[in-house]
Motif scaffolding. Structure first.
Motif, PDB file in Angstrom:
ATOM      1  N   GLY A   1       0.817  -1.209   0.000  1.00 39.96           N
ATOM      2  CA  GLY A   1       0.000   0.000   0.000  1.00 39.96           C
ATOM      3  C   GLY A   1       0.851   1.259   0.000  1.00 39.96           C
ATOM      4  N   GLY A   2       1.936   1.254   0.768  1.00 42.35           N
ATOM      5  CA  GLY A   2       2.858   2.392   0.784  1.00 42.35           C
ATOM      6  C   GLY A   2       3.513   2.613  -0.570  1.00 42.35           C
ATOM      7  N   LEU A   3       3.828   1.523  -1.270  1.00 36.12           N
ATOM      8  CA  LEU A   3       4.403   1.656  -2.619  1.00 36.12           C
ATOM      9  C   LEU A   3       3.390   2.270  -3.580  1.00 36.12           C
ATOM     10  N   PHE A   4       2.124   1.871  -3.456  1.00 32.94           N
ATOM     11  CA  PHE A   4       1.090   2.468  -4.303  1.00 32.94           C
ATOM     12  C   PHE A   4       0.853   3.935  -3.941  1.00 32.94           C
TER      13      PHE A   4
ATOM     14  N   SER B   1      -3.998   1.732  -2.810  1.00 31.58           N
ATOM     15  CA  SER B   1      -3.243   2.112  -1.626  1.00 31.58           C
ATOM     16  C   SER B   1      -4.141   2.214  -0.393  1.00 31.58           C
ATOM     17  N   MET B   2      -5.262   2.898  -0.523  1.00 34.37           N
ATOM     18  CA  MET B   2      -6.178   3.063   0.608  1.00 34.37           C
ATOM     19  C   MET B   2      -6.797   1.736   1.025  1.00 34.37           C
ATOM     20  N   PHE B   3      -7.149   0.913   0.059  1.00 33.67           N
ATOM     21  CA  PHE B   3      -7.722  -0.394   0.379  1.00 33.67           C
ATOM     22  C   PHE B   3      -6.713  -1.245   1.148  1.00 33.67           C
ATOM     23  N   LEU B   4      -5.456  -1.243   0.716  1.00 36.33           N
ATOM     24  CA  LEU B   4      -4.440  -2.036   1.398  1.00 36.33           C
ATOM     25  C   LEU B   4      -4.142  -1.493   2.792  1.00 36.33           C
ATOM     26  N   LEU B   5      -4.178  -0.172   2.958  1.00 39.99           N
ATOM     27  CA  LEU B   5      -4.034   0.408   4.297  1.00 39.99           C
ATOM     28  C   LEU B   5      -5.176  -0.066   5.184  1.00 39.99           C
ATOM     29  N   PHE B   6      -6.392  -0.018   4.671  1.00 41.92           N
ATOM     30  CA  PHE B   6      -7.567  -0.492   5.410  1.00 41.92           C
ATOM     31  C   PHE B   6      -7.394  -1.956   5.823  1.00 41.92           C
ATOM     32  N   LYS B   7      -6.957  -2.798   4.884  1.00 41.49           N
ATOM     33  CA  LYS B   7      -6.776  -4.220   5.175  1.00 41.49           C
ATOM     34  C   LYS B   7      -5.716  -4.425   6.259  1.00 41.49           C
TER      35      LYS B   7
END
Length: 112
Positions: free
Chosen positions: A9-12, A45-51
């Motif tokens: 997510g940080g990379l995105f 990115s936001m979805f992966l942060l949420f996960k």
């Protein structure tokens, strides 16, 4: 697995920041393509942060957000240096390194 979500997510995040810069420097179809790149990367990115900060074995929200933002910031600066010819002045690299050390420190002292 949550840490992998956070890192990717940080990379995105870096991709969406780079896309914004490229979009502002483009016109026409090229600007639209960079805008689509921005929309897709910010969504991922936001979805992966949420996960990463929810569910079983979730990363603490404060630590997760700091790591996510730190990864995004570091890779955005590196993309600027590599692709846009931005400065590699000593103090810029020094403070980039302190950012990396701060993110690592947050992870080390955070509740696991």
């Amino acid at each position: 697995m949550n840490w992998i979500f956070l890192i990717v997510g940080g990379l995105f995040e870096a991709v969406f920041a780079f896309s914004l810069e490229r979009m502002s420097a483009s016109t026409g179809k090229t600007a639209v393509m960079w805008f689509l790149s921005f929309l897709i990367s910010v969504s991922i990115s936001m979805f992966l942060l949420f996960k990463a900060i929810s569910g079983e074995n979730a990363v603490a929200v404060g630590t997760g957000y700091a790591v996510w933002g730190g990864i995004g910031a570091v890779f955005t600066v590196l993309a600027g240096i590599l692709f846009l010819g931005e400065s590699t002045a000593f103090w810029r690299i020094f403070f980039l390194c302190t950012l990396v050390l701060s993110v690592i420190g947050l992870n080390l002292v955070g509740k696991h």
